[in-house]
Design an enzyme around this catalytic site. Structure first.
Site, short mmCIF file in Angstrom:
data_model
loop_
_atom_site.label_atom_id
_atom_site.label_comp_id
_atom_site.label_asym_id
_atom_site.label_seq_id
_atom_site.Cartn_x
_atom_site.Cartn_y
_atom_site.Cartn_z
N HIS A 177 0.82 -1.26 0.03
CA HIS A 177 -0.08 -0.11 -0.20
C HIS A 177 0.82 1.11 -0.07
CE1 HIS A 177 -3.65 2.13 0.11
NE2 HIS A 177 -4.40 1.14 0.75
N ASP B 92 -1.72 2.27 -4.59
CA ASP B 92 -3.03 2.57 -3.95
C ASP B 92 -3.97 1.41 -4.68
OD1 ASP B 92 -1.84 4.68 -2.77
OD2 ASP B 92 -2.24 6.08 -4.59
#
Length: 548
Positions: free
Chosen positions: A521, A525
């Protein structure tokens, strides 16, 4: 002495021979023509050779001690010249040459075989087996031994010729530091028997006669004070502690602080015997005992916590030692889950067209190849990485590195552990090339024949468990990559027929596959990961687009 010159020249002159024959002749003649008491020309010649090879400007002036290079000085004066080590301007290479003069001269000329670096991420290694025995002749290109790296087992090829005179590290030893001496070779077969009693203490040298006498004459009460003084000097000066690899390993196993140990080797270097004979003070002993007790308690707690079956008298079991490969895999996976914020995206897609195209291509192969579904997965992943380059990246502390090349690792499971061999420039390869390369890499992985280039870390990884009947799973990211694709199996599903021919043809059976993308992450995204899966799905459902 001649043995001093020979051992130093072997390391640098042979390396020069492989690069420049004229340079070899020049330096070798310069060394052989020097008298045994002339340190100036020989030492300068060695520095000049290293300077030429590495394009570095080494010179005797770096020492800032002209008296050392006086041609009237003997080797003994150079050997006892302790200020060389204390001079911070001395490079590690120059110190290495200086220490070479301290080798014992009671043995014929020899060359030390050190554990080589056979993997980019290799820190320690293991000797699986020796392919040569003491007395055997070694020719350039011969397989000396099998070395277990952090990723695979690699054949160690000889770069020089000679005779194996002594094996210092037996087969089956693991945790060997890079550069550790593992064997001795000689040029003359008649000299092999002279190394029957050769050991590491002979290799590392011994202190001068004056030093032990001085130590024996000192009262025992003053030794702790001297040790404290040495510690303070080390802390204030910031000098690193010089110790042999075997001494470091022994100290680590015994939980001994090397700063507390006095070295008896050249330039006060700590050798194995120093660590074995070291007796800590009462305070140090109590600290070591408390550390050992805490470690034992934590190990016992972990065993009680994670052991589902107690190791009692009513249970029979076999403890299988962990290989270096399995240990490194465990460390990397634990690091990945502990430091990388994983999240997972799963998608299902229809592969009816893909199966038809695969069947048609295999029918036209005339037995030259047999494409698998995994070949299409690899090709589609590579093309999707080109369309969504944000996924083809890795996290750095100050930046996100986005790669222009697509290099895909493919997970292969073997009896020795998990391997992830690399397919370079996957996006530029056709299905047939990918198919043949995957088969070749898988075979070499099972045969423990992967090369360091095969084990490089690429930009993306694929793990496929579909052939084992697994429908869906989430894979652990292969650091420092940002994503890994977990591929499940194909299953039949009943779906609505968009073009029914009659009322009984409203439904049909189609083949579907499930894939899960594990993402870092910090780099990828959620929307970017979803975009990549969209491109991947489009290519898998319309495989003809892979040709565009």
């Amino acid at each position: 002495k001649k043995s001093h010159k020979s051992r130093i020249s072997q390391m640098f002159v042979r390396r020069a021979l492989r690069q420049n024959n004229n340079l070899y002749k020049t330096i070798n003649n310069s060394i052989l023509n020097n008298s045994k008491n002339s340190t100036t020309n020989y030492f300068a010649a060695s520095l000049n050779l290293k300077s030429t090879l590495n394009s570095n400007n080494y010179s005797k002036n770096t020492f800032k001690s002209p008296s050392v290079f006086n041609s009237n000085n003997s080797f003994s004066s150079l050997k006892n010249y302790s200020p060389i080590k204390k001079n911070k301007n001395v490079s590690p290479f120059q110190l290495n040459i200086y220490e070479k003069f301290n080798y014992s001269t009671e043995y014929p000329d020899y060359e030390v075989l050190e554990l080589p670096n056979l993997s980019p991420t290799m820190e320690t290694g293991g000797l699986v087996a020796w392919h040569k025995e003491v007395g055997d002749e070694i020719n350039e290109g011969d397989i000396i031994a099998e070395v277990e790296t952090d990723k695979t087992t690699i054949n160690w090829e000889a770069v020089d010729s000679g005779y194996l005179a002594k094996i210092l590290v037996p087969a089956g030893t693991s945790g060997i530091e890079l550069g550790s001496a593992v064997a001795i070779i000689v040029d003359d077969e008649a000299n092999v028997d002279a190394f029957k009693d050769f050991d590491e203490s002979s290799l590392e040298g011994s202190s001068s006669n004056a030093e032990p006498e001085a130590k024996q004459s000192e009262p025992e009460k003053e030794q702790p004070k001297e040790q404290e003084k040495q510690e303070k000097e080390q802390e204030q000066s910031g000098d690193r502690i010089f110790a042999s690899p075997r001494a470091k390993l022994e100290a680590k196993e015994k939980n001994i602080d090397l700063s507390q140990v006095s070295g008896s080797g050249p330039n006060n270097r700590i050798v194995l015997a120093d660590v074995q004979n070291f007796t800590p003070s009462e305070k140090q002993q109590s600290q070591q005992q408390s550390q050992q007790q805490s470690q034992q308690q934590s190990q016992q707690q972990q065993q009680q916590q994670y052991s589902s079956i107690p190791a009692g008298n009513n249970f029979e079991f076999t403890d299988i030692p962990n290989s270096t490969i399995r240990k490194v895999t465990a460390e990397r996976l634990t690091q990945s889950k502990a430091t990388i914020p994983h999240y997972y995206l799963t998608i299902d897609f229809n592969v009816d067209r893909l199966m038809d195209v695969r069947t048609e291509l295999n029918d036209q192969s005339n037995g030259n190849y047999k494409l698998s579904v995994n070949d299409f997965v690899i090709k589609a992943s590579a093309l999707a990485l080109r369309k969504v380059p944000e996924v083809n990246s890795q996290w750095n502390t100050t930046s996100i590195r986005r790669f222009n090349n697509v290099h895909i690792n493919v997970a292969v499971n073997t009896d020795a552990g998990l391997f992830t061999p690399l397919i370079y420039n996957t996006d530029n390869k056709g299905l047939q090339d990918i198919n043949s390369q995957v088969k070749s890499l898988a075979e070499r992985a099972r045969d423990k024949a992967l090369t360091p280039e095969d084990n490089e870390i690429g930009t993306f990884t694929i793990s496929n468990l579909g052939m084992f009947g697994i429908k869906h799973f989430a894979a652990v990211i292969n650091p420092p990559q940002a994503c890994i694709l977990a591929v499940g199996g194909i299953e039949d599903k009943v779906v609505v027929n968009p073009n029914p021919e009659n009322d009984n043809d409203k439904f049909k059976v189609s083949k579907f596959m499930s894939c899960t993308l594990s993402c870092d992450h910090r780099v990828v995204d959620g929307a970017v990961g979803a975009q990549w899966l969209k491109e991947f799905k489009s290519l898998m459902e319309n495989p003809i687009n892979m040709l565009l």
